[in-house]
Design an enzyme around this catalytic site. Sequence first.
Site, PDB file in Angstrom:
ATOM      1  N   ARG A  90       0.817  -1.218   0.000  1.00 59.58           N
ATOM      2  CA  ARG A  90       0.000   0.000   0.000  1.00 59.58           C
ATOM      3  C   ARG A  90       0.850   1.267   0.000  1.00 59.58           C
ATOM      4  O   ARG A  90       0.413   2.306  -0.478  1.00 59.58           O
ATOM      5  CB  ARG A  90      -0.896   0.030   1.243  1.00 59.58           C
ATOM      6  CG  ARG A  90      -2.116  -0.879   1.148  1.00 59.58           C
ATOM      7  CD  ARG A  90      -2.872  -0.875   2.472  1.00 59.58           C
ATOM      8  NE  ARG A  90      -4.026  -1.772   2.426  1.00 59.58           N
ATOM      9  CZ  ARG A  90      -5.283  -1.363   2.326  1.00 59.58           C
ATOM     10  NH1 ARG A  90      -5.573  -0.082   2.247  1.00 59.58           N
ATOM     11  NH2 ARG A  90      -6.273  -2.226   2.299  1.00 59.58           N
TER      12      ARG A  90
ATOM     13  N   ASP B 256      -3.336  -1.478  -3.653  1.00 60.22           N
ATOM     14  CA  ASP B 256      -4.311  -1.855  -2.635  1.00 60.22           C
ATOM     15  C   ASP B 256      -4.904  -3.181  -3.101  1.00 60.22           C
ATOM     16  O   ASP B 256      -5.731  -3.225  -4.014  1.00 60.22           O
ATOM     17  CB  ASP B 256      -5.394  -0.779  -2.504  1.00 60.22           C
ATOM     18  CG  ASP B 256      -6.492  -1.181  -1.521  1.00 60.22           C
ATOM     19  OD1 ASP B 256      -6.421  -2.312  -0.977  1.00 60.22           O
ATOM     20  OD2 ASP B 256      -7.424  -0.383  -1.308  1.00 60.22           O
TER      21      ASP B 256
ATOM     22  N   LYS C 117       2.723 -17.800   6.519  1.00 61.38           N
ATOM     23  CA  LYS C 117       1.654 -18.007   7.507  1.00 61.38           C
ATOM     24  C   LYS C 117       1.230 -16.665   8.110  1.00 61.38           C
ATOM     25  O   LYS C 117       1.970 -15.700   7.992  1.00 61.38           O
ATOM     26  CB  LYS C 117       2.131 -19.000   8.581  1.00 61.38           C
ATOM     27  CG  LYS C 117       3.131 -18.401   9.582  1.00 61.38           C
ATOM     28  CD  LYS C 117       3.219 -19.247  10.828  1.00 61.38           C
ATOM     29  CE  LYS C 117       4.069 -18.500  11.843  1.00 61.38           C
ATOM     30  NZ  LYS C 117       3.669 -18.542  13.187  1.00 61.38           N
TER      31      LYS C 117
ATOM     32  N   ASP D 109       7.011 -22.630   5.952  1.00 62.61           N
ATOM     33  CA  ASP D 109       7.246 -22.710   7.392  1.00 62.61           C
ATOM     34  C   ASP D 109       8.736 -22.481   7.546  1.00 62.61           C
ATOM     35  O   ASP D 109       9.545 -23.347   7.199  1.00 62.61           O
ATOM     36  CB  ASP D 109       6.850 -24.084   7.944  1.00 62.61           C
ATOM     37  CG  ASP D 109       7.011 -24.148   9.467  1.00 62.61           C
ATOM     38  OD1 ASP D 109       7.919 -23.468   9.997  1.00 62.61           O
ATOM     39  OD2 ASP D 109       6.258 -24.868  10.129  1.00 62.61           O
ATOM     40  N   HIS D 110       9.120 -21.280   8.040  1.00 62.42           N
ATOM     41  CA  HIS D 110      10.533 -20.920   7.955  1.00 62.42           C
ATOM     42  C   HIS D 110      11.427 -21.858   8.778  1.00 62.42           C
ATOM     43  O   HIS D 110      12.621 -21.952   8.529  1.00 62.42           O
ATOM     44  CB  HIS D 110      10.763 -19.452   8.340  1.00 62.42           C
ATOM     45  CG  HIS D 110      10.623 -19.159   9.789  1.00 62.42           C
ATOM     46  ND1 HIS D 110       9.458 -18.673  10.343  1.00 62.42           N
ATOM     47  CD2 HIS D 110      11.499 -19.266  10.812  1.00 62.42           C
ATOM     48  CE1 HIS D 110       9.628 -18.498  11.633  1.00 62.42           C
ATOM     49  NE2 HIS D 110      10.851 -18.861  11.953  1.00 62.42           N
TER      50      HIS D 110
ATOM     51  N   LYS E 216      15.747 -23.924   8.260  1.00 58.26           N
ATOM     52  CA  LYS E 216      16.899 -23.891   9.167  1.00 58.26           C
ATOM     53  C   LYS E 216      17.811 -25.087   8.901  1.00 58.26           C
ATOM     54  O   LYS E 216      17.357 -26.213   8.755  1.00 58.26           O
ATOM     55  CB  LYS E 216      16.439 -23.916  10.627  1.00 58.26           C
ATOM     56  CG  LYS E 216      15.761 -22.626  11.095  1.00 58.26           C
ATOM     57  CD  LYS E 216      15.307 -22.746  12.545  1.00 58.26           C
ATOM     58  CE  LYS E 216      14.587 -21.499  13.013  1.00 58.26           C
ATOM     59  NZ  LYS E 216      15.475 -20.364  13.221  1.00 58.26           N
TER      60      LYS E 216
ATOM     61  N   GLU F 148      10.968 -18.614  23.980  1.00 60.15           N
ATOM     62  CA  GLU F 148      11.342 -17.256  23.599  1.00 60.15           C
ATOM     63  C   GLU F 148      11.424 -16.384  24.851  1.00 60.15           C
ATOM     64  O   GLU F 148      10.671 -16.592  25.803  1.00 60.15           O
ATOM     65  CB  GLU F 148      10.303 -16.656  22.650  1.00 60.15           C
ATOM     66  CG  GLU F 148      10.113 -17.423  21.352  1.00 60.15           C
ATOM     67  CD  GLU F 148       9.045 -16.789  20.469  1.00 60.15           C
ATOM     68  OE1 GLU F 148       9.428 -16.161  19.473  1.00 60.15           O
ATOM     69  OE2 GLU F 148       7.861 -16.900  20.790  1.00 60.15           O
TER      70      GLU F 148
ATOM     71  N   ASP G 151       0.149 -20.110  17.024  1.00 62.19           N
ATOM     72  CA  ASP G 151       1.317 -19.392  16.518  1.00 62.19           C
ATOM     73  C   ASP G 151       2.523 -20.307  16.349  1.00 62.19           C
ATOM     74  O   ASP G 151       3.292 -20.155  15.406  1.00 62.19           O
ATOM     75  CB  ASP G 151       1.664 -18.239  17.473  1.00 62.19           C
ATOM     76  CG  ASP G 151       2.807 -17.381  16.952  1.00 62.19           C
ATOM     77  OD1 ASP G 151       2.790 -17.040  15.753  1.00 62.19           O
ATOM     78  OD2 ASP G 151       3.721 -17.047  17.733  1.00 62.19           O
TER      79      ASP G 151
ATOM     80  N   HIS H  47       5.375 -24.887  13.468  1.00 58.67           N
ATOM     81  CA  HIS H  47       6.786 -25.237  13.706  1.00 58.67           C
ATOM     82  C   HIS H  47       6.946 -26.534  14.508  1.00 58.67           C
ATOM     83  O   HIS H  47       7.692 -27.432  14.125  1.00 58.67           O
ATOM     84  CB  HIS H  47       7.499 -24.111  14.450  1.00 58.67           C
ATOM     85  CG  HIS H  47       7.396 -22.771  13.785  1.00 58.67           C
ATOM     86  ND1 HIS H  47       7.343 -22.618  12.417  1.00 58.67           N
ATOM     87  CD2 HIS H  47       7.339 -21.508  14.301  1.00 58.67           C
ATOM     88  CE1 HIS H  47       7.260 -21.324  12.129  1.00 58.67           C
ATOM     89  NE2 HIS H  47       7.252 -20.644  13.252  1.00 58.67           N
TER      90      HIS H  47
ATOM     91  N   LYS I 181       6.358 -17.547  25.517  1.00 58.41           N
ATOM     92  CA  LYS I 181       7.030 -16.245  25.462  1.00 58.41           C
ATOM     93  C   LYS I 181       7.451 -15.833  26.866  1.00 58.41           C
ATOM     94  O   LYS I 181       6.884 -16.298  27.859  1.00 58.41           O
ATOM     95  CB  LYS I 181       6.094 -15.193  24.870  1.00 58.41           C
ATOM     96  CG  LYS I 181       5.849 -15.377  23.379  1.00 58.41           C
ATOM     97  CD  LYS I 181       5.134 -14.184  22.782  1.00 58.41           C
ATOM     98  CE  LYS I 181       5.087 -14.276  21.272  1.00 58.41           C
ATOM     99  NZ  LYS I 181       6.406 -14.224  20.616  1.00 58.41           N
TER     100      LYS I 181
END
Length: 485
Positions: free
Chosen positions: A46, A89, A144, A173-174, A178, A212, A231, A236, A334
């Site tokens: 945008r 947009d 995602k 899925d990052h 790895k 985390e 999440d 993961h 977290k």
Amino acid sequence: MTEAVGKLLLFGATGDLSQRMLIPSLYGLHADGLLPAGLTITGAARSEHDDAGFRDFARAALDEFLPADRHDAASIASFLDRLQYQPLDASTLDGFPALADKIGDVSGGLAIFLSTAPFLFEPTIKGLQSVGLAGDTVRIGLEKPLGHDLASSREINDAVAAAFPEDRTFRIDHYLGKETVQNILALRFGNSLFEPVWNARGIDHVQITIAETVGLEDRAGYYETAGALRDMVQNHILQLLALIAMEPPARFDGTSIRDEKVKVLRSLRRIEAAEVPHMTVTGQYGAGAVGEKIVGSYADELGRPSTTETFVAIKAHVDNWRWQGVPFYLRTGKRLAARQSEIAIQFKPVPHSIFADRGGQLQPNTLVIRLQPEEYVRLLVMAKQPGLDREGVRLREVPLNLSLDTEFAGTRRRIAYERLLLDLIEGDPTLFVRRDEVEAQWQWIDAIRAGWVANDVKPKPYPSGSWGPSAGIALTERDGVTWTE
């Protein structure tokens, strides 16, 4: 593998992911001569930029997020020459003809990376179709979240499938990008040592932890609607579980590996509503200290009370021949005590200890695969302490270490997105997630969430800087198992 494409289109090109990961990753590939020579990269978002403005934006992102040793003025200049930009947009069809004009001919192949809010997926795909940017030479990568439950995931996947068949759809899925995650496959299927005991006869239990230290940061809007289960566990952690538990694939390719992963995901034992309070634990961080920094609670950061979980621990089972009776303990949260992602596989004890009469205490062997912050594989084995043993045999657990950082010190560690973007550009689907995998993951997760609702489960408070609520520790301790930390 199909042909590499000649053009790349980034939706959400001025977002946080683009600044931190995508632009630095694409630059890394460019600097190492891995991108196709004429590849153009078009950003769309945008924000009102022209080409020069987007190049300035990209230069600023590289200044901030590239490691100092990767800065090279000539490489940066030639990388920026690849970039162009089209304001868009995506919620209306109006801007797509101008986007198509900007990109031009796609007969040489176009890869699209979609990093936008999920509600924009459907209108974006309709827009692409309306101007001929969804044909046979176009493939799409989806970042995602792909829905918030099975029904919404199917809706998104149906919208994508209307334009892009499965073989041209790359769900990201990052974690699968790895290096250490791919090393799970090398460890298991490249060595004859492990496979004979990689089953219920040899393994007592498996732990997977993604911890985390950060809180909400700038993700409050998304996180409040997602929570830790959706999440982190849905994607993961379940992908890591699938790689650990899968049967040996026939070959290293997208079909074989994903066929075996989906079998595992479909074999996950459904946690029924009555069992949910005993098999899962949820928590939400309160105020506390992480390191030496005093931090507030989740509700303080959000600005209002909430029942969203920031911690979840689950006792899972894979109901098949290989894993019958082996618990998989999954944990993520977290504001925990340390940032670490690791898999710990504890083997069964020896059937008979010859050292017991001489005072020797044995510990079962444990294989620890650490994904971050360091990357290593560590096998804990029993050894005898030096000495004359007049007062009994003294045994001690010692680590056999494979530090990937040390062993491959001369090789540059790549960001996960470098591999995934290059695989998208080249059309290799091996490290991407197939639709049937995503749906199997959601089915299992949805049953847990339904159980939370049925039992009116509320997250238990835990102080920031701890390892989560005490119930998370009790989940394993009642089985005689302690979390590895």
